[in-house]
Write a protein that holds these residues in place. Structure first.
Motif, PDB file in Angstrom:
ATOM      1  N   PRO A   3      53.978  44.045  36.241  1.00  0.00           N
ATOM      2  CA  PRO A   3      53.425  45.380  36.497  1.00  0.00           C
ATOM      3  C   PRO A   3      53.108  45.580  37.976  1.00  0.00           C
ATOM      4  O   PRO A   3      52.675  44.657  38.668  1.00  0.00           O
ATOM      5  CB  PRO A   3      52.155  45.412  35.640  1.00  0.00           C
ATOM      6  CG  PRO A   3      51.804  43.985  35.416  1.00  0.00           C
ATOM      7  CD  PRO A   3      53.087  43.221  35.409  1.00  0.00           C
ATOM      8  N   ALA A   4      53.309  46.780  38.467  1.00  0.00           N
ATOM      9  CA  ALA A   4      53.061  47.088  39.874  1.00  0.00           C
ATOM     10  C   ALA A   4      51.613  46.802  40.272  1.00  0.00           C
ATOM     11  O   ALA A   4      51.329  46.513  41.444  1.00  0.00           O
ATOM     12  CB  ALA A   4      53.410  48.546  40.159  1.00  0.00           C
ATOM     13  N   ALA A   5      50.711  46.847  39.308  1.00  0.00           N
ATOM     14  CA  ALA A   5      49.294  46.648  39.615  1.00  0.00           C
ATOM     15  C   ALA A   5      49.000  45.260  40.171  1.00  0.00           C
ATOM     16  O   ALA A   5      47.983  45.068  40.860  1.00  0.00           O
ATOM     17  CB  ALA A   5      48.453  46.888  38.365  1.00  0.00           C
ATOM     18  N   VAL A   6      49.843  44.268  39.895  1.00  0.00           N
ATOM     19  CA  VAL A   6      49.575  42.911  40.394  1.00  0.00           C
ATOM     20  C   VAL A   6      50.369  42.592  41.661  1.00  0.00           C
ATOM     21  O   VAL A   6      50.155  41.549  42.271  1.00  0.00           O
ATOM     22  CB  VAL A   6      49.879  41.840  39.324  1.00  0.00           C
ATOM     23  CG1 VAL A   6      49.115  42.113  38.048  1.00  0.00           C
ATOM     24  CG2 VAL A   6      51.364  41.708  39.057  1.00  0.00           C
ATOM     25  N   HIS A   7      51.288  43.462  42.080  1.00  0.00           N
ATOM     26  CA  HIS A   7      52.145  43.140  43.216  1.00  0.00           C
ATOM     27  C   HIS A   7      51.348  42.921  44.495  1.00  0.00           C
ATOM     28  O   HIS A   7      51.645  42.008  45.276  1.00  0.00           O
ATOM     29  CB  HIS A   7      53.190  44.239  43.425  1.00  0.00           C
ATOM     30  CG  HIS A   7      54.187  44.313  42.323  1.00  0.00           C
ATOM     31  ND1 HIS A   7      55.244  45.213  42.331  1.00  0.00           N
ATOM     32  CD2 HIS A   7      54.313  43.604  41.173  1.00  0.00           C
ATOM     33  CE1 HIS A   7      55.958  45.053  41.236  1.00  0.00           C
ATOM     34  NE2 HIS A   7      55.421  44.086  40.513  1.00  0.00           N
ATOM     35  N   GLY A   8      50.335  43.751  44.737  1.00  0.00           N
ATOM     36  CA  GLY A   8      49.541  43.606  45.943  1.00  0.00           C
ATOM     37  C   GLY A   8      48.801  42.281  45.977  1.00  0.00           C
ATOM     38  O   GLY A   8      48.742  41.616  47.024  1.00  0.00           O
ATOM     39  N   ARG A   9      48.266  41.879  44.840  1.00  0.00           N
ATOM     40  CA  ARG A   9      47.536  40.617  44.798  1.00  0.00           C
ATOM     41  C   ARG A   9      48.490  39.436  44.982  1.00  0.00           C
ATOM     42  O   ARG A   9      48.139  38.457  45.651  1.00  0.00           O
ATOM     43  CB  ARG A   9      46.789  40.496  43.466  1.00  0.00           C
ATOM     44  CG  ARG A   9      45.952  39.243  43.372  1.00  0.00           C
ATOM     45  CD  ARG A   9      44.947  39.317  42.250  1.00  0.00           C
ATOM     46  NE  ARG A   9      44.285  38.036  42.055  1.00  0.00           N
ATOM     47  CZ  ARG A   9      43.299  37.831  41.187  1.00  0.00           C
ATOM     48  NH1 ARG A   9      42.849  38.837  40.452  1.00  0.00           N
ATOM     49  NH2 ARG A   9      42.759  36.633  41.066  1.00  0.00           N
ATOM     50  N   VAL A  10      49.690  39.517  44.407  1.00  0.00           N
ATOM     51  CA  VAL A  10      50.679  38.451  44.587  1.00  0.00           C
ATOM     52  C   VAL A  10      51.087  38.357  46.053  1.00  0.00           C
ATOM     53  O   VAL A  10      51.175  37.264  46.636  1.00  0.00           O
ATOM     54  CB  VAL A  10      51.906  38.690  43.685  1.00  0.00           C
ATOM     55  CG1 VAL A  10      53.029  37.724  44.039  1.00  0.00           C
ATOM     56  CG2 VAL A  10      51.517  38.539  42.215  1.00  0.00           C
ATOM     57  N   GLU A  11      51.339  39.520  46.681  1.00  0.00           N
ATOM     58  CA  GLU A  11      51.701  39.540  48.100  1.00  0.00           C
ATOM     59  C   GLU A  11      50.591  38.920  48.952  1.00  0.00           C
ATOM     60  O   GLU A  11      50.852  38.154  49.884  1.00  0.00           O
ATOM     61  CB  GLU A  11      51.965  40.978  48.536  1.00  0.00           C
ATOM     62  CG  GLU A  11      52.279  41.139  50.006  1.00  0.00           C
ATOM     63  CD  GLU A  11      53.749  40.992  50.334  1.00  0.00           C
ATOM     64  OE1 GLU A  11      54.100  41.088  51.516  1.00  0.00           O
ATOM     65  OE2 GLU A  11      54.538  40.769  49.407  1.00  0.00           O
TER      66      GLU A  11
END
Length: 309
Positions: free
Chosen positions: A120-128
């Motif tokens: 989900p796009a919601a976790v992309h920032g945290r992964v980055e």
């Protein structure tokens, strides 16, 4: 369209035991081929564009928000996907922690290739953010406070050599691996795993369950075949065809995972860990464990200490 391995340059992978992390932004035509595979795991997280990744007979696309993981030991290639304007991605070479394997298993596509997607796009920032922290922590020498992660725009604009780091000290390695563990857990927990592969023979499932239930047992191709009512040759062929690895390779991986858990959670000597994990020879156990995890069993147990090397 498949990756054309014949046209990709061969590149050596980092030696096992190192944690190497980088962030690349590559144009069309970029690609890497390793006919002999790598001794370390490779993690690829796409932040833009598209890539194609092949390991053994398995091949997957890599788009934004996809985590693609390649286990050691099989020929692999990865490249900018045909028709794509480029491929921007994080990559990490390292030895995976034993706990990660069951998290990745639902996303296996065969031959040690895992596609953790869609996330989900919601976790992309945290992964980055975790990858950026990993790059910073890998550079830590331990003689000063850990560096802060560079802002995203600074990483993208940095020279290529500044977008790669090798974690040399124990603390730097463990911090970097902890960030990668966050990435694996976040993506594996939030992605939607594919439905169970249709048509997997129940006899293969039973053999896998027998290995998982008691990896230290004296399993052989013949004994496993007998338990599932197949001839040894038919069983070996069916198991490899449907699982992407031979029965004995699956058994060795299960034994090594079991040994790693014992080293982490018990005070048993290395010799007793070897015996309790199904390895008759401590010398052989030391060799294959080092091949798999990059360090001997004793060092693997001790590396949780923050003592510098």
């Amino acid at each position: 369209m498949p990756v054309n391995a014949d046209r990709l340059p061969e590149a050596a992978a980092p030696p096992p035991g190192l944690v190497v992390v980088g962030h690349y932004d590559e144009p069309p035509g970029y690609g890497i081929s390793r006919p002999g595979g790598a001794e370390s795991w490779l993690f690829l997280w796409t932040t833009g564009g598209r890539g194609r990744v092949r390991q053994g007979r398995a091949e997957v696309a890599a788009g934004t928000g996809d985590l693609v993981v390649l286990a050691p030991g099989a020929p692999h290639q990865y490249a900018v996907a045909p028709g794509a304007a480029g491929w921007r991605f994080w990559w990490v070479h390292c030895q995976a922690r034993p706990a990660w394997t069951p998290w990745l298993r639902p996303y296996g596509t065969g031959d040690g290739l895992y596609a953790v997607t869609p996330t989900p796009a919601a976790v992309h920032g945290r992964v980055e953010t975790a990858f950026g922290r990993m790059l910073a922590d890998a550079r830590w020498t331990g003689t000063e406070p850990p560096p802060a992660a560079a802002p995203r725009h600074d990483r993208v604009a940095a020279p290529r050599h500044d977008r790669v780091a090798v974690a040399h000290g124990t603390a730097a390695r463990e911090l970097a691996l902890s960030s990668l563990e966050e990435v694996v857990l976040l993506t594996a927990a939030t992605a939607r795993p594919p439905a169970a592969r249709p048509g997997i023979d129940e006899r293969v499932r039973r053999a896998e369950a027998l290995i998982a239930a008691d990896p230290a047992a004296p399993h052989t191709v013949r004994s496993l075949a007998a338990r599932v009512s197949l001839s040894p040759s038919r069983f070996a062929h069916l198991f490899a065809e449907q699982s992407g690895r031979s029965p004995m390779r699956a058994l060795r991986e299960a034994r090594l995972r079991h040994a790693a858990r014992l080293l982490e959670g018990s005070d048993l000597s290395v010799e007793r860990v070897a015996a309790a994990s199904g390895f008759a020879s401590p010398f052989h156990f030391n060799r294959v464990f080092r091949d798999r995890y990059g360090v001997p069993p004793g060092a693997y147990r001790a590396r949780g200490s923050m003592v510098g090397e």
